[in-house]
Design a protein around this motif. Structure first.
Motif, PDB file in Angstrom:
ATOM      1  N   MET A   1      27.055  44.826  10.275  1.00 37.34           N
ATOM      2  CA  MET A   1      28.485  44.979  10.175  1.00 37.34           C
ATOM      3  C   MET A   1      29.107  45.124  11.550  1.00 37.34           C
ATOM      4  SD  MET A   1      30.746  45.157   7.757  1.00 37.34           S
ATOM      5  CE  MET A   1      31.632  46.141   6.681  1.00 37.34           C
ATOM      6  N   GLU A   2      28.405  45.882  12.448  1.00 38.40           N
ATOM      7  CA  GLU A   2      28.914  46.082  13.797  1.00 38.40           C
ATOM      8  C   GLU A   2      28.998  44.776  14.565  1.00 38.40           C
ATOM      9  OE1 GLU A   2      30.073  48.703  15.658  1.00 38.40           O
ATOM     10  OE2 GLU A   2      30.122  49.750  13.744  1.00 38.40           O
ATOM     11  N   THR A   3      28.013  43.934  14.413  1.00 38.54           N
ATOM     12  CA  THR A   3      28.026  42.669  15.139  1.00 38.54           C
ATOM     13  C   THR A   3      29.176  41.775  14.684  1.00 38.54           C
ATOM     14  OG1 THR A   3      26.483  41.681  13.572  1.00 38.54           O
ATOM     15  CG2 THR A   3      25.555  42.682  15.561  1.00 38.54           C
ATOM     16  N   LYS A   4      29.507  41.859  13.437  1.00 39.30           N
ATOM     17  CA  LYS A   4      30.618  41.068  12.913  1.00 39.30           C
ATOM     18  C   LYS A   4      31.929  41.509  13.556  1.00 39.30           C
ATOM     19  CE  LYS A   4      32.505  39.508   8.524  1.00 39.30           C
ATOM     20  NZ  LYS A   4      32.487  39.629   7.093  1.00 39.30           N
ATOM     21  N   LYS A   5      32.187  42.796  13.674  1.00 37.69           N
ATOM     22  CA  LYS A   5      33.406  43.321  14.295  1.00 37.69           C
ATOM     23  C   LYS A   5      33.448  42.983  15.779  1.00 37.69           C
ATOM     24  CE  LYS A   5      34.665  47.067  11.236  1.00 37.69           C
ATOM     25  NZ  LYS A   5      34.969  48.475  11.101  1.00 37.69           N
ATOM     26  N   VAL A   6      32.307  43.111  16.438  1.00 44.34           N
ATOM     27  CA  VAL A   6      32.238  42.787  17.872  1.00 44.34           C
ATOM     28  C   VAL A   6      32.573  41.314  18.079  1.00 44.34           C
ATOM     29  CG1 VAL A   6      30.655  42.581  19.837  1.00 44.34           C
ATOM     30  CG2 VAL A   6      30.626  44.634  18.421  1.00 44.34           C
ATOM     31  N   PHE A   7      32.041  40.467  17.229  1.00 46.76           N
ATOM     32  CA  PHE A   7      32.298  39.037  17.331  1.00 46.76           C
ATOM     33  C   PHE A   7      33.789  38.744  17.104  1.00 46.76           C
ATOM     34  CE2 PHE A   7      31.307  34.704  17.463  1.00 46.76           C
ATOM     35  CZ  PHE A   7      31.990  34.060  16.440  1.00 46.76           C
ATOM     36  N   GLN A   8      34.398  39.381  16.128  1.00 45.56           N
ATOM     37  CA  GLN A   8      35.822  39.171  15.855  1.00 45.56           C
ATOM     38  C   GLN A   8      36.684  39.648  17.025  1.00 45.56           C
ATOM     39  OE1 GLN A   8      36.422  41.186  12.117  1.00 45.56           O
ATOM     40  NE2 GLN A   8      35.865  39.380  10.898  1.00 45.56           N
ATOM     41  N   TYR A   9      36.388  40.797  17.571  1.00 43.90           N
ATOM     42  CA  TYR A   9      37.146  41.323  18.711  1.00 43.90           C
ATOM     43  C   TYR A   9      36.981  40.424  19.935  1.00 43.90           C
ATOM     44  CZ  TYR A   9      38.258  45.620  16.217  1.00 43.90           C
ATOM     45  OH  TYR A   9      38.742  46.533  15.320  1.00 43.90           O
ATOM     46  N   SER A  10      35.783  39.927  20.133  1.00 45.58           N
ATOM     47  CA  SER A  10      35.559  39.045  21.284  1.00 45.58           C
ATOM     48  C   SER A  10      36.333  37.734  21.115  1.00 45.58           C
ATOM     49  CB  SER A  10      34.072  38.786  21.498  1.00 45.58           C
ATOM     50  OG  SER A  10      33.551  38.068  20.402  1.00 45.58           O
ATOM     51  N   LEU A  11      36.413  37.223  19.898  1.00 44.62           N
ATOM     52  CA  LEU A  11      37.221  36.024  19.641  1.00 44.62           C
ATOM     53  C   LEU A  11      38.702  36.299  19.893  1.00 44.62           C
ATOM     54  CD1 LEU A  11      35.738  34.376  16.406  1.00 44.62           C
ATOM     55  CD2 LEU A  11      35.761  33.469  18.717  1.00 44.62           C
ATOM     56  N   LEU A  12      39.161  37.436  19.464  1.00 43.31           N
ATOM     57  CA  LEU A  12      40.567  37.807  19.659  1.00 43.31           C
ATOM     58  C   LEU A  12      40.892  37.948  21.144  1.00 43.31           C
ATOM     59  CD1 LEU A  12      43.238  38.574  18.275  1.00 43.31           C
ATOM     60  CD2 LEU A  12      42.448  40.941  18.319  1.00 43.31           C
ATOM     61  N   ILE A  13      40.031  38.601  21.885  1.00 35.50           N
ATOM     62  CA  ILE A  13      40.241  38.789  23.325  1.00 35.50           C
ATOM     63  C   ILE A  13      40.203  37.440  24.046  1.00 35.50           C
ATOM     64  CG2 ILE A  13      39.210  39.783  25.414  1.00 35.50           C
ATOM     65  CD1 ILE A  13      38.422  42.207  23.678  1.00 35.50           C
ATOM     66  N   SER A  14      39.244  36.609  23.675  1.00 34.24           N
ATOM     67  CA  SER A  14      39.161  35.290  24.325  1.00 34.24           C
ATOM     68  C   SER A  14      40.394  34.440  24.004  1.00 34.24           C
ATOM     69  CB  SER A  14      37.876  34.575  23.933  1.00 34.24           C
ATOM     70  OG  SER A  14      37.865  34.312  22.552  1.00 34.24           O
ATOM     71  N   LEU A  15      40.953  34.565  22.801  1.00 32.10           N
ATOM     72  CA  LEU A  15      42.173  33.841  22.435  1.00 32.10           C
ATOM     73  C   LEU A  15      43.345  34.305  23.283  1.00 32.10           C
ATOM     74  CD1 LEU A  15      43.585  31.839  20.498  1.00 32.10           C
ATOM     75  CD2 LEU A  15      44.008  33.776  19.006  1.00 32.10           C
ATOM     76  N   VAL A  16      43.458  35.613  23.499  1.00 33.06           N
ATOM     77  CA  VAL A  16      44.539  36.165  24.318  1.00 33.06           C
ATOM     78  C   VAL A  16      44.391  35.694  25.759  1.00 33.06           C
ATOM     79  CG1 VAL A  16      45.516  38.305  25.244  1.00 33.06           C
ATOM     80  CG2 VAL A  16      44.969  38.136  22.814  1.00 33.06           C
ATOM     81  N   VAL A  17      43.185  35.727  26.281  1.00 33.97           N
ATOM     82  CA  VAL A  17      42.934  35.306  27.665  1.00 33.97           C
ATOM     83  C   VAL A  17      43.236  33.813  27.834  1.00 33.97           C
ATOM     84  CG1 VAL A  17      41.120  34.981  29.408  1.00 33.97           C
ATOM     85  CG2 VAL A  17      41.295  37.140  28.164  1.00 33.97           C
ATOM     86  N   LEU A  18      42.773  33.004  26.895  1.00 35.60           N
ATOM     87  CA  LEU A  18      43.032  31.566  26.963  1.00 35.60           C
ATOM     88  C   LEU A  18      44.536  31.263  26.856  1.00 35.60           C
ATOM     89  CD1 LEU A  18      40.120  30.039  24.873  1.00 35.60           C
ATOM     90  CD2 LEU A  18      40.511  29.841  27.323  1.00 35.60           C
ATOM     91  N   SER A  19      45.229  31.995  26.007  1.00 38.65           N
ATOM     92  CA  SER A  19      46.679  31.808  25.895  1.00 38.65           C
ATOM     93  C   SER A  19      47.369  32.137  27.209  1.00 38.65           C
ATOM     94  CB  SER A  19      47.251  32.684  24.779  1.00 38.65           C
ATOM     95  OG  SER A  19      46.718  32.332  23.546  1.00 38.65           O
ATOM     96  N   PHE A  20      46.967  33.244  27.827  1.00 38.64           N
ATOM     97  CA  PHE A  20      47.535  33.647  29.110  1.00 38.64           C
ATOM     98  C   PHE A  20      47.257  32.582  30.172  1.00 38.64           C
ATOM     99  CE2 PHE A  20      47.066  35.720  33.239  1.00 38.64           C
ATOM    100  CZ  PHE A  20      48.359  36.189  33.401  1.00 38.64           C
ATOM    101  N   LEU A  21      46.027  32.093  30.242  1.00 29.65           N
ATOM    102  CA  LEU A  21      45.676  31.061  31.224  1.00 29.65           C
ATOM    103  C   LEU A  21      46.470  29.775  30.986  1.00 29.65           C
ATOM    104  CD1 LEU A  21      41.797  31.561  31.481  1.00 29.65           C
ATOM    105  CD2 LEU A  21      43.536  32.169  33.178  1.00 29.65           C
ATOM    106  N   PHE A  22      46.586  29.395  29.738  1.00 29.41           N
ATOM    107  CA  PHE A  22      47.358  28.190  29.394  1.00 29.41           C
ATOM    108  C   PHE A  22      48.808  28.345  29.830  1.00 29.41           C
ATOM    109  CE2 PHE A  22      48.179  24.361  27.130  1.00 29.41           C
ATOM    110  CZ  PHE A  22      49.444  24.511  26.601  1.00 29.41           C
TER     111      PHE A  22
END
Length: 187
Positions: A1-22
């Motif tokens: 269960m923990e790995t699933k949450k970590v994966f979701q948070y990492s996707l969310l953070i990467s989306l925010v970072v990519l949006s900022f870079l774009f």
């Protein structure tokens, strides 16, 4: 269960970072370029002695409007130059104006004048100074022509001179009903 949450948070953070870079790459740098271009153009204007409040800033060259109504009629107006009226944002003062009204299955009406006031919302136009109208085998010269699309009416006023192959008339007013294709001459 923990790995699933970590994966979701990492996707969310990467989306925010990519949006900022774009945003930074495509929009932020363009804003800098635009601001630099504006400052350069302001400096060029100041150096050449042209003020920003110059009256010629609203001049449009070779203007052309084309509109079509529900009945299939096409109205085209073109001008060598035009200025935007400061108090009325939807109206233009046109110079050296040519217009034509192409009605479906009927004769085309050609209009020429030196100046005109054009409303881009309803296409109503007031032609002034040396107005000339060619309609089938008829020619009409006057000082003012009021083209009103809301009433489907053309009113030709002041020093009206009507000519066709059989008649030459000086009149006070000529009306052309665009809907019923009727011409009325008033003295």
């Amino acid at each position: 269960m923990e790995t699933k949450k970590v994966f979701q948070y990492s996707l969310l953070i990467s989306l925010v970072v990519l949006s900022f870079l774009f945003y930074y790459k495509y929009f932020f740098e363009n804003k800098k370029k635009i601001e630099n271009h504006k400052s350069e153009s302001i400096l060029e204007k100041r150096n050449s002695g042209i003020s920003e409040n110059d009256n010629n800033k609203n001049i449009i060259e070779n203007l052309k409007y084309v509109s079509k109504d529900l009945l299939g009629n096409i109205y085209t107006v073109s001008a060598k130059s035009a200025t935007l009226k400061e108090d009325k944002l939807n109206e233009f003062q046109l110079y050296e104006v040519n217009a034509e009204i192409a009605r479906e299955n009927q004769e085309i009406i050609y209009i020429y004048s030196q100046t005109a006031n054009y409303n881009k919302i309803n296409n109503n136009t007031i032609f002034k100074k040396k107005v000339n109208v060619k309609y089938a085998d008829q020619t009409i010269d006057s000082n003012i022509l009021n083209l009103n699309f809301e009433d489907n009416l053309i009113e030709i006023l002041e020093n009206v001179y009507y000519v066709n192959k059989n008649t030459k008339i000086k009149a006070d007013k000529v009306e052309i009903d665009l809907l019923y294709n009727k011409l009325k001459i008033c003295m």
